[in-house]
Design a protein around this motif. Structure first.
Motif, PDB file in Angstrom:
ATOM      1  N   UNK A   1      84.115  15.147 -93.970  1.00  0.00           N
ATOM      2  CA  UNK A   1      84.708  14.335 -95.162  1.00  0.00           C
ATOM      3  C   UNK A   1      84.320  12.834 -95.113  1.00  0.00           C
ATOM      4  N   UNK A   2      83.524  12.652 -93.758  1.00  0.00           N
ATOM      5  CA  UNK A   2      83.360  11.276 -93.707  1.00  0.00           C
ATOM      6  C   UNK A   2      81.822  11.246 -93.216  1.00  0.00           C
ATOM      7  N   UNK A   3      81.153  10.265 -93.632  1.00  0.00           N
ATOM      8  CA  UNK A   3      79.860   9.925 -93.103  1.00  0.00           C
ATOM      9  C   UNK A   3      79.437   8.891 -92.501  1.00  0.00           C
ATOM     10  N   UNK A   4      80.632   7.846 -92.078  1.00  0.00           N
ATOM     11  CA  UNK A   4      80.316   6.814 -91.336  1.00  0.00           C
ATOM     12  C   UNK A   4      81.581   6.383 -90.514  1.00  0.00           C
ATOM     13  N   UNK A   5      81.501   6.170 -89.253  1.00  0.00           N
ATOM     14  CA  UNK A   5      82.365   5.934 -88.108  1.00  0.00           C
ATOM     15  C   UNK A   5      82.595   4.417 -87.762  1.00  0.00           C
ATOM     16  N   UNK A   6      83.520   3.724 -87.893  1.00  0.00           N
ATOM     17  CA  UNK A   6      83.621   2.255 -87.573  1.00  0.00           C
ATOM     18  C   UNK A   6      84.479   2.398 -86.643  1.00  0.00           C
ATOM     19  N   UNK A   7      84.024   1.446 -85.361  1.00  0.00           N
ATOM     20  CA  UNK A   7      84.680   1.542 -84.219  1.00  0.00           C
ATOM     21  C   UNK A   7      84.645  -0.061 -83.708  1.00  0.00           C
ATOM     22  N   UNK A   8      85.687  -0.491 -83.046  1.00  0.00           N
ATOM     23  CA  UNK A   8      85.640  -1.819 -82.596  1.00  0.00           C
ATOM     24  C   UNK A   8      84.929  -1.703 -81.015  1.00  0.00           C
ATOM     25  N   UNK A   9      84.711  -2.988 -80.508  1.00  0.00           N
ATOM     26  CA  UNK A   9      83.746  -2.929 -79.256  1.00  0.00           C
ATOM     27  C   UNK A   9      84.583  -2.290 -78.052  1.00  0.00           C
ATOM     28  N   UNK A  10      86.063  -2.634 -77.965  1.00  0.00           N
ATOM     29  CA  UNK A  10      86.746  -2.206 -76.887  1.00  0.00           C
ATOM     30  C   UNK A  10      86.909  -0.540 -76.814  1.00  0.00           C
ATOM     31  N   UNK A  11      87.210  -0.076 -78.165  1.00  0.00           N
ATOM     32  CA  UNK A  11      87.372   1.321 -78.342  1.00  0.00           C
ATOM     33  C   UNK A  11      86.042   2.086 -78.167  1.00  0.00           C
ATOM     34  N   UNK A  12      84.963   1.101 -78.787  1.00  0.00           N
ATOM     35  CA  UNK A  12      83.525   1.959 -78.160  1.00  0.00           C
ATOM     36  C   UNK A  12      83.374   1.950 -76.919  1.00  0.00           C
ATOM     37  N   UNK A  13      83.555   0.998 -75.960  1.00  0.00           N
ATOM     38  CA  UNK A  13      83.430   0.948 -74.670  1.00  0.00           C
ATOM     39  C   UNK A  13      83.968   2.023 -73.907  1.00  0.00           C
ATOM     40  N   UNK A  14      85.317   2.253 -74.384  1.00  0.00           N
ATOM     41  CA  UNK A  14      86.441   3.367 -73.786  1.00  0.00           C
ATOM     42  C   UNK A  14      85.604   4.887 -74.321  1.00  0.00           C
ATOM     43  N   UNK A  15      85.211   4.845 -75.318  1.00  0.00           N
ATOM     44  CA  UNK A  15      84.425   6.145 -75.715  1.00  0.00           C
ATOM     45  C   UNK A  15      83.412   6.430 -74.867  1.00  0.00           C
ATOM     46  N   UNK A  16      82.531   5.520 -73.985  1.00  0.00           N
ATOM     47  CA  UNK A  16      81.375   6.117 -73.528  1.00  0.00           C
ATOM     48  C   UNK A  16      81.970   6.407 -72.103  1.00  0.00           C
ATOM     49  N   UNK A  17      83.062   6.343 -71.778  1.00  0.00           N
ATOM     50  CA  UNK A  17      83.627   6.781 -70.411  1.00  0.00           C
ATOM     51  C   UNK A  17      84.091   8.238 -70.544  1.00  0.00           C
ATOM     52  N   UNK A  18      84.128   8.709 -71.736  1.00  0.00           N
ATOM     53  CA  UNK A  18      84.634  10.300 -71.957  1.00  0.00           C
ATOM     54  C   UNK A  18      83.788  11.268 -71.718  1.00  0.00           C
ATOM     55  N   UNK A  19      82.529  10.979 -71.203  1.00  0.00           N
ATOM     56  CA  UNK A  19      81.463  11.917 -71.069  1.00  0.00           C
ATOM     57  C   UNK A  19      80.520  11.821 -72.179  1.00  0.00           C
TER      58      UNK A  19
ATOM     59  N   UNK B   1      78.605  11.705 -75.637  1.00  0.00           N
ATOM     60  CA  UNK B   1      78.952  10.833 -76.682  1.00  0.00           C
ATOM     61  C   UNK B   1      79.820  11.462 -77.821  1.00  0.00           C
ATOM     62  N   UNK B   2      80.963  11.392 -78.176  1.00  0.00           N
ATOM     63  CA  UNK B   2      81.863  12.377 -79.125  1.00  0.00           C
ATOM     64  C   UNK B   2      81.300  12.311 -80.583  1.00  0.00           C
ATOM     65  N   UNK B   3      80.351  11.481 -80.861  1.00  0.00           N
ATOM     66  CA  UNK B   3      80.407  11.119 -82.536  1.00  0.00           C
ATOM     67  C   UNK B   3      78.831  11.397 -82.735  1.00  0.00           C
ATOM     68  N   UNK B   4      78.165  12.360 -81.988  1.00  0.00           N
ATOM     69  CA  UNK B   4      76.928  12.748 -82.262  1.00  0.00           C
ATOM     70  C   UNK B   4      76.695  13.417 -83.487  1.00  0.00           C
ATOM     71  N   UNK B   5      75.761  12.794 -84.171  1.00  0.00           N
ATOM     72  CA  UNK B   5      75.252  13.361 -85.527  1.00  0.00           C
ATOM     73  C   UNK B   5      76.004  12.449 -86.889  1.00  0.00           C
ATOM     74  N   UNK B   6      76.824  11.588 -86.203  1.00  0.00           N
ATOM     75  CA  UNK B   6      77.529  10.695 -87.422  1.00  0.00           C
ATOM     76  C   UNK B   6      76.751   9.402 -87.245  1.00  0.00           C
ATOM     77  N   UNK B   7      76.855   8.624 -88.362  1.00  0.00           N
ATOM     78  CA  UNK B   7      76.252   7.238 -88.292  1.00  0.00           C
ATOM     79  C   UNK B   7      77.662   6.500 -87.904  1.00  0.00           C
ATOM     80  N   UNK B   8      77.426   5.722 -86.856  1.00  0.00           N
ATOM     81  CA  UNK B   8      78.549   4.862 -86.224  1.00  0.00           C
ATOM     82  C   UNK B   8      78.203   3.447 -86.226  1.00  0.00           C
ATOM     83  N   UNK B   9      79.004   2.638 -86.624  1.00  0.00           N
ATOM     84  CA  UNK B   9      78.835   1.314 -86.704  1.00  0.00           C
ATOM     85  C   UNK B   9      79.684   0.641 -85.423  1.00  0.00           C
ATOM     86  N   UNK B  10      79.619  -0.060 -84.668  1.00  0.00           N
ATOM     87  CA  UNK B  10      80.208  -0.835 -83.702  1.00  0.00           C
ATOM     88  C   UNK B  10      80.346  -2.420 -84.149  1.00  0.00           C
TER      89      UNK B  10
END
Length: 173
Positions: free
Chosen positions: A41-59, A61-70
């Motif tokens: 139901x969404x087409x854009x993901x907005x993420x703060x920098x700290x959460x973005x950097x944490x997401x990078x540690x999860x292996x 990239x969990x948001x592949x195929x979505x538009x992500x704005x940091x």
């Protein structure tokens, strides 16, 4: 286009341990919690920098195929595909996204400061909160102290066998 805060928190209101760790959520992995329907139901993901950097540690990239704005005031290197840096204000970002008539929903991943910046503008249309049956005792709270009062209307609720409760609210305007 609607803006959704879709996030998990402990029963005592924390989204992470004091050091930002979210491993306390691992015992609850394996259940869909409506994620597939939500992400469709969404087409854009907005993420703060700290959460973005944490997401990078999860292996991967969990948001592949979505538009992500940091959202960040500092430059970022090596952004994943379909990911862009937003250095402007939150108000400018809300205006930018609401001007796109073809847009679907926007997921405000967080962290809490990022979600709060949208809430201060009255730009959070839905709070989709998963209350996890854990008391952390301390940590990063989902909601910060604020002079602003927001009244909410419960849209739906769902209880899962593992004790997780999903609460969906919308602001009363």
């Amino acid at each position: 286009m609607s803006f959704h805060a879709y996030i998990a928190m402990s029963l005592d209101g924390y989204v992470a341990a004091p050091n930002g760790d979210v491993q306390w959520l691992e015992p609850f992995n394996g259940c869909d919690y409506g994620y597939e329907k939500f992400i469709a139901s969404i087409d854009t993901i907005i993420i703060g920098r700290v959460t973005y950097e944490q997401s990078l540690t999860f292996g991967e990239w969990p948001y592949k195929g979505n538009r992500v704005i940091v959202q960040s005031s500092r430059p970022l290197d090596n952004l994943p595909p379909d990911t862009e840096l937003w250095e402007g204000t939150t108000a400018e970002l809300v205006t930018h996204l609401r001007e796109r008539p073809q847009g679907k929903g926007v997921w405000l991943i967080g962290g809490p400061r990022s979600i709060e910046s949208f809430a201060e503008l009255g730009a959070v249309d839905f709070y989709d909160i998963f209350v996890m049956p854990v008391l952390l005792g301390d940590g990063i709270p989902l909601f910060q102290a604020s002079a602003r009062q927001t009244c909410l209307k419960l849209v739906s609720s769902e209880t899962y066998d593992n004790g997780v409760v999903r609460l969906v609210y919308e602001p009363v305007r």
